[in-house]
Design an enzyme around this catalytic site. Structure first.
Site, PDB file in Angstrom:
ATOM      1  N   THR A 211      11.101  -2.590  -0.320  1.00  4.49           N
ATOM      2  CA  THR A 211      10.935  -3.228  -1.626  1.00  4.49           C
ATOM      3  C   THR A 211      11.331  -2.284  -2.764  1.00  4.49           C
ATOM      4  O   THR A 211      11.058  -1.095  -2.711  1.00  4.49           O
ATOM      5  CB  THR A 211       9.456  -3.624  -1.815  1.00  4.49           C
ATOM      6  OG1 THR A 211       9.008  -4.227  -0.625  1.00  4.49           O
ATOM      7  CG2 THR A 211       9.283  -4.574  -2.968  1.00  4.49           C
TER       8      THR A 211
ATOM      9  N   GLY B   8       3.719   1.376   1.743  1.00  4.31           N
ATOM     10  CA  GLY B   8       2.484   2.072   2.086  1.00  4.31           C
ATOM     11  C   GLY B   8       2.767   3.444   2.669  1.00  4.31           C
ATOM     12  O   GLY B   8       3.736   3.617   3.409  1.00  4.31           O
TER      13      GLY B   8
ATOM     14  N   GLU C 277       4.590  -9.872   3.883  1.00  5.93           N
ATOM     15  CA  GLU C 277       5.209 -10.506   5.063  1.00  5.93           C
ATOM     16  C   GLU C 277       5.661 -11.931   4.749  1.00  5.93           C
ATOM     17  O   GLU C 277       5.507 -12.840   5.558  1.00  5.93           O
ATOM     18  CB  GLU C 277       4.235 -10.510   6.250  1.00  5.93           C
ATOM     19  CG  GLU C 277       3.851  -9.146   6.771  1.00  5.93           C
ATOM     20  CD  GLU C 277       5.043  -8.336   7.308  1.00  5.93           C
ATOM     21  OE1 GLU C 277       6.075  -8.953   7.624  1.00  5.93           O
ATOM     22  OE2 GLU C 277       4.927  -7.111   7.380  1.00  5.93           O
TER      23      GLU C 277
END
Lengths: 694, 694
Positions: free
Chosen positions: A147, A186, A434
Site C-alpha cells: 500500500t 505492519g 484484505e
C-alpha cells in the site's frame, strides 16, 4: 487456564441458575463449533500453554499507553517465536490457535504471514534457498510493503518504480512522488530488516506493471536504516497499538537483479522481460486468507457475546412487574433482540468459517488447496466470488455486532474493563483490509451478473446459485399460513433464495436499462452498484443460511462439483436431542431476524406478503424467548477462557462488580494517590483556582 | 481561525473544481444551519477567540497518552474558566459555542452543567446563597454523583443511604454495599471537592426514596479526601481520556441537616419529613438537556461528513472507464450511497436540533422553558415523549454515521490523523448517557400507546400525531405512478405518517393480543417492546421529516398548541433559488433513503407496494447523482474550521498526503529515532533474535 465446572466453581447465583437449568451438552456444542473434538483438544492444549506463561500476561493491557503497548508487543513477539519453535508448531491450524491465545497483533507477524509465504509462492528455487531459512530463523525479518500513501485497493495505481539497469545488473527502486511512499504495512516502521516491495517494473524503457522485489531496509549489524531508505511509524491508530505500521520512502535504492521474485516473470541480465503464463495461481492464497477471516471475525463476535450475555444475566435493572424486584436485563425483550440474533449469527458464521477452514486444512479430504495446487482452477471463480462476499458479510456483522454488545452493556460497556472497546478497535479493520467490504461485494456481484445473464439451466450451475438459472422453478407465493410452517428450514431456504434471485434480477434489470440508455458498460455498472451490493449480500446470506441449516460442515457449492462423494466422506456427527433442538432454533432465529430486518426485499416479488412478515415477526419473538433460556450455556460453549476475555463484565463466575472495582484500583491515574490521595493536576492547576490567594 | 475564500486560498484542484462549479450561496446555508446570521457571527467570534489562543491548541492531541490527556484537560479547564469570565460569557448558547470551540470534555465541566444547576433548581434560597457563589467562583468544585456500580437508569434501585439523626441534626451518608459505590460521575475521581449525592433518605425509621445531598469530598486546604471518603478514578475508557470519571465510597459520612437540598422535600430538625408537591417540575431540565443533544450529535455527524466528503473528492482510486484514469472516490455510486444520505440526515437533524434549541433560548418568543416555568405543564407529556425519541434517533444515526464516514475513508480512516476515531469514541457515549436510547424509545412508545388507545379524534391531538386519531383519513394506496410524483414532499410526509400509523397499530395490536392471552399489563408491554421501539422510531422519523420539509424552524407539535400566532411570529427567511432547490433535494434524499432502507414497513398495509418502492429506489439513485455535485459546498457550509476538524483528511485545502506525512513525523514512536533511526525495541528485544550470537 481453568477448565470450569458448574458444580465445583463459585459463581453468582444468576449464572448458576441458568447453567443448572440447562439440558444442553455444552462439550458437544463446543466440538461442533471447533469442528470436532480433536480440534477442541488441540486448541485447549495450546491455549493452556500460552495462558499459563507469564510472558503472555495481559492483565494490565488496558492501562498501557501506545508506546508501552509497542514495547510489550515486541517482547511478546520474541517470546512467541521462541515458544513456537519449542512447541514445534507449524500447521496453519495450530498457528491460528496460538495467535488466538496470544491475542495481540505483533510487529513480527508479517514476516510469517506475508514475507515468507510470498517468497514461497513467488520465488525461484534459488531465491527460496537464499531467503527462506534466514527469515524462518528470524536472522532477517520481512514486511510486505504494498500500500502507498495515495494508493490502496487499485494495484495498477501503484507508483513505486523498479527500473532495471543492465550495465550493473541492478534494479533501482524509487518513490517518485509523495503519494508513492509506502504507507501502512505492519512491522515496517521499526521492526523489519527487509521487505517485499511491489513496484512497477521498468526495463528497456518499458513499464511492465507491478512485480515483487526484496529490499533490505536496515543494517543487520545495528538496525540503522540503509542509505536511501526513509522509514518510520505512520503514527497512532484507532487500535493496533502494539503494531508499528510503517512508511517507507525509497530514494534510488539499488538492489541486485536476483532480488526480483522471478518464479513467473523474469528479467534477463540484458533486461529482456518474459511474461508469466497465468496470474490465476495467486488467487488461491487470497481466497484462503479471506476464508480465514470469516472464522477470525466470527470468533471476535462470539467473544463480545460471551461478555454481553453473561453481563446481561448478572446485571439487574428496573422492574417489569412493579414491586416484584429488579429483573435481569436479559429478561427484557429489547435486550434479547439486541443480543440473541447476533448469537444466532455468530453460530451461523462460525459454522461457515469452519466449513471453509476445513477446505484448506492440509490433508483434509476436502482440501481445495490441493485441487488448486494440482492445477484444477475450475473452482476458482465460484470460490473467489463466494469467499469475497462471506468475508465482507462476516466482518460487517461481527464488527457492528461487537459495538451492539458493547452498548447493550450500558455505561460499563464504555469502560476498558469490559474488554469490548479493545476488541472493537482491533477487529474493525477487518472491514477494510484484505479487500474493503464494498469492493468485495462487487466482486461477488460480477460473478452473479455473469451467471444470471448467461441464461444457463440449473443443471449447469453450482448448487448455491442454482436459483439463478432460467429454468429454476419459481413460486408466486411461499403459501405459508402459520407460524409453525414458517419454522420449516426448507421453506426458509427457499425464501432466502427467492429473495436472492429477485434482488439479482433487480440489479440486472437496472443494469440492462442503463445500457439501453446508452451508457457504456463501466458507466452502467457504476450506476447500479448499490443494487449490485444488495444482490451480493443477499446471495451471501443465503449461502450462510444453507451451511447453517445443514448443520454439517458442508460447503456444497464446491463439494457438488469437486467431491462427488462428499456426503459419504464427511458424515457430520449427529447432535444429541437437546442440542439438536437448540441448533435448529438458532438457525431459525438467524433466518427470521434477517428476514424481518430486510422484509421489503422478501416482499419484492410478492413471494412473501405483509401477512407472511407478520408471521415471521411472531416466530422471531417466540424464538427470542426460547433461546434466551439457553443463552448462557450457548455462550459458554464458545469456550473462551477468562484470560482471553479479559473482561470484568464477561467473567465465567459473574463476579462483575468486585472486578470492576479491583481493576480500577490498579489504574495509572490512581497510582499517584497512593500516599496522599491527591493527583498532580491539583498542584499544577486546580490549586490556582481553589486557593487563588496563594 | 482562517475564514476561507475559494479565490484566495490555495487548494488541490479536485476541491477547487467542485467549489467553483457550485451556484450555492454557502453563507446563506451556514446561517440556515446556525439558526440565523446573528448566531453564525457570534459562533465565529467565540471560535476565533478560542482557536487563536495557544492554550487551547490541539495539534498533538492524538499523540497523547491518557495520562497526558488528563493533564492537558485540567490545564485547559482552568484556562477556560478564566477566559469565560474575561469574555463575560453567560448564556447557554454562548457556552455551547465555547464548548464546541474547546472541543474537549473537561474535568471541571460537571460543576457548571450539573452541580450548580441542581442547586439552583433544588436548593432553598439560603442554600443557593451559601453554595452558588463559591461554586461559580470555583473556590469549590462540584460533581453530580448519581450512578452506582450496580445501578444506573433505574433510579429507584439506588442503594446509597442518607439516614437522619435528630440528636445531632445530621445525615449519615453511607454506601452499604459494593454495588452502591458511586461510579462514573465526571470530575469525581481527582478534581471535585464536593458532590451532589442522590441517596435514599431515611428518617424516623422510614425510607422516603431518593433525595439530594451536598457532600464535601476533599479538604479545601490540600485536596486530600476527607475521613470516610474513598474516592478515585474508575480507570481507562473507550474515550474521554481527559475526564476523571470517578468512584465514591462513603463510609458513614456525616453532613449537617442543611446539606440536603430542600426546595421541595424537607426534613425538620426533629426528623419529620414533608413531601414535595409535584415532581414534574424537574422534567423541564431533562427535556432541555435532551433537546441539546440532538444538535450536539448532529454536529458531530456533520464534522465526520466534512472529513468523509472532502477526502472522497481528493482521493482517487481505480478506474470506472478502463484507461480513462483513476477517478475520485466520490464518483462511485456506492461511496455516494454511504455518505450522501448521511449528509441529508445531518441537515435534517441539525434543522431539528436548532428548532428545539430555539425553544429553550431565553427571551426567544418560542421559549417553552418560559411556559414551563410559569407553571404551564400541559406541554410536558408531548415534549418529553418527542425529545426522548429525537435524542435517541439523533445519537444513533450520528454515531453509526461517524463510523460509516470513517470506514468510507478506507485505511486512512483508521489513522488517528483522520480525526474520526477520536470523534467516534467521544460522541458514542451519547447513545447511553442522558437516557439509554432503548429506554428513551420506550418512553416515546408509552406516549404513543396512550394516544392511540385513547380513541381521540384529530381535533384533540397535536399535529405531529394527528394520524393516530380514529378519524384520520387513511388511504389504501399512495397512488403514485411516477418518480416525479414521489418527489412531492406532501406525499412523502403522508407516506411517513401512514407508516408510523401502521407500525403503532402493529405494536398496539400485539400488546392487546398479549393482554388477551392473560398477561399482566407489564408482561404484555415487555413482550411487545421490540414492536414498540419500531413504532417510536418511525414516529420520530416522521417528526424529523416534518421539520425538515418545512425548512423553517417550525416545531409544530408544540407551536400549534401553545403559540397560536407562531407562523406570524417567525417567518423563516426564504432561501435563494439554488439553495432552495438543493435543500429540497436533501429533504427528498432523506425521505427516499430511509424509505428504501425500511421498505417493508412502508409496505405493511399496502399503502406502498413493491412497485412504489422501485420508484423510490430510482428517485434515490438520481438524487445521489445530483446531490453529489454539491457535496463539497454542502459540507463547507457546516463551517467547521480546520483546527476543530483536526484531520489530515478533512482539511479545507485538501492537502491530505502532505499532512498525513508531516503528522507521522511528530509521532512519539518516531522521536526515539531522531539520531540513529533505531527504536529501543531493537536493543531490548529484536537484537536477541537477529543477532543471536551476541
Amino acid at each position: 487456564m481453568a477448565r470450569y465446572n458448574v458444580r465445583d466453581c463459585w459463581m453468582v447465583e444468576e449464572l448458576r441458575k441458568e447453567r443448572e437449568a440447562s439440558q444442553l451438552d455444552i462439550e458437544e456444542i463446543t466440538n461442533f463449533i471447533s469442528g470436532n473434538e480433536v480440534l477442541t483438544a488441540r486448541r485447549r492444549e495450546i491455549y493452556e500453554r500460552v495462558l499459563s506463561d507469564p510472558e503472555f500476561a495481559r492483565d494490565d493491557r488496558y492501562f498501557h499507553s501506545r508506546e508501552e503497548a509497542f514495547d510489550e508487543a515486541a517482547r511478546k513477539a520474541v517470546h512467541k517465536i521462541k515458544l513456537l519453535k519449542e512447541m514445534d508448531i507449524a500447521s496453519q491450524v495450530d498457528k491460528y490457535y496460538f495467535r488466538g491465545a496470544v491475542d495481540e497483533e505483533l510487529p513480527t507477524q508479517l514476516n510469517e504471514t506475508m514475507f515468507i509465504p510470498t517468497i514461497e509462492s513467488q520465488g525461484t528455487e534459488e531465491q527460496k534457498k537464499k531467503w527462506l531459512e534466514p527469515a524462518r530463523e528470524y536472522r532477517i525479518m520481512g514486511a510486505y510493503a504494498q500500500t502507498e500513501l495515495g494508493h490502496g485497493t487499485y494495484l495498477r495505481g501503484l507508483e513505486t518504480t523498479a527500473t532495471y539497469r543492465p550495465e550493473t545488473e541492478e534494479f533501482v527502486i524509487h518513490s517518485p512522488t509523495q503519494t508513492s511512499i509506502k504507507w501502512w504495512p505492519g512491522g515496517l516502521g521499526h521492526s523489519s530488516t527487509h521487505a517485499v516491495v511491489p513496484a512497477r517494473l521498468v526495463t528497456l524503457g518499458k513499464d511492465h506493471g507491478m512485480h515483487l522485489f526484496i529490499v533490505q531496509l536496515r543494517s543487520l549489524e545495528d538496525h540503522t536504516p540503509l542509505p536511501g531508505i526513509n522509514v518510520g511509524d505512520i503514527g497512532p491508530k484507532f487500535g493496533y497499538f502494539g503494531m508499528d505500521n510503517g512508511y517507507l520512502q525509497l530514494d534510488n535504492v539499488r538492489i541486485p537483479r536476483d532480488h526480483m521474485l522471478m518464479k513467473y516473470a523474469q528479467v534477463a541480465p540484458d533486461g529482456t522481460y518474459s511474461k508469466p503464463p497465468t496470474d490465476k495461481i495467486t488467487y488461491g492464497t487470497m481466497v484462503q486468507v479471506r476464508t480465514g477471516l470469516v472464522l477470525f471475525t466470527a470468533h471476535a463476535l462470539a467473544r463480545a457475546l460471551v461478555i454481553g450475555v453473561r453481563y446481561s444475566v448478572v446485571r439487574r435493572q428496573g422492574e417489569i412487574e412493579p414491586g416484584a424486584g429488579e429483573v435481569q436485563v436479559m429478561d427484557y425483550q429489547t435486550q434479547q433482540f439486541k443480543l440473541l440474533p447476533l448469537l444466532a449469527s455468530a453460530y451461523a458464521l462460525s459454522s461457515t468459517g469452519v466449513a471453509m477452514m476445513m477446505m484448506f486444512i492440509q490433508g483434509s479430504n476436502l482440501s481445495v488447496r490441493g485441487q488448486i495446487e494440482e492445477g484444477n482452477l475450475d473452482l476458482l471463480p465460484e470460490l473467489h466470488a463466494t469467499s469475497a462476499g462471506l468475508k465482507a458479510i462476516s466482518a460487517e456483522i461481527s464488527n457492528n455486532g461487537i459495538e451492539v454488545c458493547r452498548m447493550a452493556c450500558g455505561g460499563h460497556g464504555y469502560s476498558q474493563a469490559s474488554g469490548l472497546p479493545h476488541l472493537y478497535v482491533n477487529y474493525v479493520p477487518a472491514n477494510t483490509y484484505e479487500g474493503e467490504n464494498t469492493v468485495l461485494f462487487l466482486q461477488t456481484a460480477r460473478y452473479l451478473n455473469k451467471l444470471y445473464s448467461s441464461g444457463q439451466p440449473m443443471s449447469a450451475l453450482p448448487t448455491n446459485v442454482c436459483y439463478l438459472a432460467t429454468d429454476y422453478p419459481g413460486h408466486a407465493s411461499c403459501g405459508v399460513r402459520s407460524v409453525n410452517r414458517l419454522s420449516d428450514p426448507h421453506l426458509q431456504l427457499e425464501a432466502f433464495r427467492q429473495r436472492a434471485r429477485r434482488m439479482v434480477g433487480v440489479a440486472s434489470s437496472a443494469y440492462q436499462r442503463a445500457l439501453g440508455r446508452g451508457l457504456t458498460q463501466p458507466q452502467a455498472w457504476n450506476s447500479t452498484t448499490v443494487d449490485w451490493t444488495v444482490a451480493a449480500k443477499v446471495f451471501t446470506f443465503s449461502v450462510i443460511y444453507f451451511i447453517t441449516k445443514n448443520q454439517k460442515f458442508v460447503w456444497l457449492t464446491v463439494t457438488t462439483v469437486v467431491l462427488k462423494s462428499f456426503n459419504d466422506a464427511i458424515e457430520a456427527k449427529g447432535l444429541s436431542p437437546a442440542n439438536d433442538v437448540i441448533m435448529r432454533k438458532l438457525c431459525s432465529l438467524y433466518a427470521m431476524y434477517w428476514m424481518v430486518q430486510s422484509s421489503g426485499e422478501f416482499m419484492t416479488d410478492g413471494y412473501m406478503t405483509p401477512y407472511h412478515i407478520s408471521l415471521a415477526r411472531s416466530l422471531l419473538y417466540s424464538l427470542l424467548a426460547e433461546v434466551r433460556k439457553e443463552a448462557v450455556p450457548l455462550v459458554d460453549a464458545f469456550d473462551v477462557p477468562d484470560e482471553i476475555l479479559n473482561s470484568a463484565l464477561g467473567r465465567y463466575d459473574g463476579d462483575v462488580y468486585t472486578h470492576l472495582y479491583q481493576w480500577a484500583q490498579r489504574a495509572p491515574r490512581n497510582k499517584k494517590k497512593v500516599r496522599t490521595g491527591v493527583h498532580d493536576v491539583y498542584h499544577k492547576y486546580f490549586k490556582k483556582l481553589l486557593k487563588p490567594k496563594l
